[in-house]
Structure formats: structure tokens, C-alpha cells
Scaffold this active site. Sequence first.
Site, PDB file in Angstrom:
ATOM      1  N   HIS A 259      29.649 -19.127  -8.253  1.00 53.59           N
ATOM      2  CA  HIS A 259      29.883 -19.201  -9.158  1.00 53.59           C
ATOM      3  C   HIS A 259      28.424 -20.744  -8.825  1.00 53.59           C
ATOM      4  O   HIS A 259      28.198 -21.291  -9.844  1.00 53.59           O
ATOM      5  CB  HIS A 259      30.847 -20.498  -9.386  1.00 53.59           C
ATOM      6  CG  HIS A 259      31.515 -21.149  -8.315  1.00 53.59           C
ATOM      7  ND1 HIS A 259      31.981 -20.458  -7.214  1.00 53.59           N
ATOM      8  CD2 HIS A 259      31.361 -22.101  -8.020  1.00 53.59           C
ATOM      9  CE1 HIS A 259      32.354 -20.986  -6.357  1.00 53.59           C
ATOM     10  NE2 HIS A 259      32.346 -22.303  -6.656  1.00 53.59           N
ATOM     11  N   CYS A 260      27.853 -20.368  -7.788  1.00 53.53           N
ATOM     12  CA  CYS A 260      26.243 -21.096  -7.007  1.00 53.53           C
ATOM     13  C   CYS A 260      25.405 -20.396  -7.410  1.00 53.53           C
ATOM     14  O   CYS A 260      24.559 -20.511  -7.740  1.00 53.53           O
ATOM     15  CB  CYS A 260      26.635 -22.136  -6.128  1.00 53.53           C
ATOM     16  SG  CYS A 260      28.051 -22.657  -5.192  1.00 53.53           S
ATOM     17  N   ILE A 261      25.288 -19.508  -6.462  1.00 56.52           N
ATOM     18  CA  ILE A 261      23.708 -18.494  -5.874  1.00 56.52           C
ATOM     19  C   ILE A 261      23.869 -18.188  -6.752  1.00 56.52           C
ATOM     20  O   ILE A 261      21.655 -17.767  -6.880  1.00 56.52           O
ATOM     21  CB  ILE A 261      24.351 -18.421  -4.734  1.00 56.52           C
ATOM     22  CG1 ILE A 261      24.860 -18.943  -3.706  1.00 56.52           C
ATOM     23  CG2 ILE A 261      23.065 -17.430  -3.734  1.00 56.52           C
ATOM     24  CD1 ILE A 261      24.062 -20.104  -3.151  1.00 56.52           C
TER      25      ILE A 261
END
Length: 421
Positions: A259-261
Site C-alpha cells: 500500500h506504499c510503493i
Amino acid sequence: LKIGVIGLGYVGLPLALAFLKKGFKVYGIDISEVKVEMLNDGISYVQDVSSDDIKKYISNGQFKVSTNYSAISKLDAVSITVPTPLSKSKNPDLSYIKHAVENILKNLKQKPFLIVLESTTYPGTTREFIVEELTKKGMKAGEEIFVAFSPERVDPGNKHYSIENTPKILGGYSENCLKAASTLYQKIIEKIVKVDTLEEAEMAKLLENTFRAVNIALVNELTLMCDRMGINIWNVIKAASTKPYGFMPFYPGPGIGGHCIPLDPEYLLWKGKTVGFYNRFIELAADINANMPRFVVEKTIRILNNFGKPLNRAKILILGVTYKKDVSDLRESPAFDIIKLLNSYNAIVNYSDPFHSKLYFEGEMYSSVELKPENLELFDLAIMITNHSAFNLKEIAENSKAILDTRNAFDGINKENIFKL
Ligand code: SAJ
């Protein structure tokens, strides 16, 4: 001091706990009745926060949680740790921030008051969604209402780095906003890193994660080159990693998840479109990473053809479906892009993952295959997508007809039926 934390997820709950451990009274606010109920029952739903801790602070009255914002009137500061998802068209959805700010301002009574935004977002959000909102309501940011941005660096499951010992970047709307925010945060965090503006703090977070995305794309692109040139990319990276300065290894894979990169660079791409600056490099990196599932399937077809088998009706076993090793999170996992592509070739796809005994995907219910020899030998090809520690690699290598290893998990197990990315 009484602190509010808005958004009690994998960032907010550990942050609330860090304040609680230092003796602060903390008011947690979340839109989810279920989360509030679980916390009031002393149950933690976040991997790095123990239920014992929640129970302790709920029962001694230090931690109060609710879905409503009335407590704001009694608070001195609030940290906003709500999600900033991307819509299908990859536009940042800041509705959670908007909702939180509206409700804070509606209930704001006592001053001075500090608002710190922690949610990952594009540069300019804090100014646009908090400072300008204050001005509209006749409140002056930088006088009695202090506004700051501080990117979250929570790494779920990381045993070495906690909120307390991970350096925390802080950017303030003004000098005294920065002072107010650092006075509070240095009470719970060992190292505070001050920057000059809100936008520097917002952009630093995007640099940190876009740095990872583009470097992963670089090694993914080299993997495609090495595939054409018959070079072992894994040995190339291993060798390059011996450079003691100015290099850090990244590894090819079946694509990027989490859910970030995959998401963080999109905030810059979106901003680029709206402000009109070029970010072709970041865009190209995102395309290269997003193309890796297709490359994995292309390689699958080549391997099966070596055995005179078409992909059509071939029995494929996906080993690991979560977005990274020893993590249960499925979000944005490239495994699903690969399964979708294999299905489009009419392959017969199953999976095995120790974290998920059942999966519902594209209208199909799948059950995790037990990796015993008699099951493994049923498949024409096993594709190692996520190399969980729980996998018995020797047994898988012994009993599989062929393996496509996208993670170099079988490094050191030399069998001619194991093919590397
Ligand atoms: N991946 C590769 N090759 C690599 C590294 C990662 O293909 O060399 C893939 C992973 O399989 C995964 C995706 O990229 O699908 C993201 O992996 P990640 O290791 O970056 O892990 P995340 O998504 O958990 O990233 C988080 C981030 N933490 C925060 O945003 C606070 C990131 O900044 C951290 O560096 C990372 O954890 C970490 O190092 O654990």
C-alpha cells in the site's frame, strides 16, 4: 497534554500507543464502529500493537476511543493518520483528510491547538486542506492554531524500527508551528528531523518511496535485458552489491505490491498532470513494474513450450500470493495480475499460501493447495511469487515437474527444472 489520533489503523494505533506509553491521555477517533468496539474490548487488530497494551490503557482510562469528534474540544493537539487511497483512475482520494479536518474545526474550542497531518499525500495538501480551511473559518494558522506535516515511517512487522526509534521528519506552516510540533513529537520520538516547509516534508516521503519504486524498476528492466542475453541477473546483483560504497541492492520480482510503493509515486504523477511538470522517469518506472506480471507469464509460456506443453489447460501452481515475503497483506499483490493473465490463457491455476487458506478472486473461490509431494507432482509448473519462510523449498524442488522462481528463492538448489526470472 491531551492528544487526539484520528485514524486508528496500522499508523494511527502505534502512534497512539507511543503517546500512551509516555503518559499522555489519548483520544482515538475512527469512522469504523467495529475498530472502536474492538479497542474498547481491549482487542488490537494491528500486527505491531498488542491487545494487552490496549487493554491496559483502556482500563486505566488513559486511552479513550470513539467515532465522534466531540473530544476534540478538550484536546491540545491532534495527529491525522487517515488513509489517502488512490481512485481507480489513480487520482488521490483525500476525502478522509477532508472529513477529519472538517470535524476537527467544527469541534475546536480551546487554543492553542496543534494539527499534525501524517497521511502520505502530494506536496501542497497540508496547505490546501488545513491552512486554507482555517483561514476560511477566520482562524489564523501560525498564531493559536499550529499546523505541521510529518510523514509516517511505520514498517509493519519490522522488529528493529519502531515509531520511537525511527527518525521523524517535521515540516511546519511557520516557525512556531514547527516549534509546537517538535516540542510534542520529541516527547515520544528519539530523533526529530526539521525541514523548512510543509511541502519539503510531504515531498521527502514521496522521495523515500519513489526511490524504491524506480530502483526496483531499474533491476526489473535489467532482468528483461539479461533474459535476452542469457545472463543471470541474480549473480549480477550479488556481484554489484560487493561495492562497499554508493550502491544498494534491489531485486527483480513479479511486480510490486503493498500500500506504499506502488501508490506513492502516483501522487507525484497526479500532481505532474495538474501542475504540468514532466515526470516521465517516474511514469516509465511505474510502467516497467506494472509490466512484470506479463513478463512472468511470457516466461511461463516459454518454459512450458520447452516441455512441448501449451499454456492452454496447463496446471499452474502459484506459490505465495501476498505482496511480499512473510507478510499476510494481499493489497496490490502482483500475484493477482499473474493469475488473471494465466486465466486469460485458459490455464488451470491454483495457489498455495500459508497466510490464506481460501481466496475469492474474479468470482472464483480458490483453496490453498497443501504442498505435499502427491499434490506438487500434479502441476506442470509451479511459479514462486512470494517466497514465504514457511515454504519447504527442498520438498517443492524435489517434487515439482518445473519451477519458475521469480524471487531467487531456490538459490543454491541446483536442479535443471528450476528456471530463474
Ligand atoms: N520489491 C521488489 N524488489 C525489491 C524490493 C521490493 O520487487 O528489491 C517489491 C516487494 O516484493 C513488494 C514491493 O516491491 O511487492 C514493495 O516492497 P517494500 O520492500 O518496499 O515493502 P513495503 O511496501 O512494505 O514498503 C514499506 C515502506 N515503508 C514506509 O512507507 C513507511 C518502505 O519505505 C520501506 O522501505 C519498506 O517498507 C521496507 O524497507 O520494509
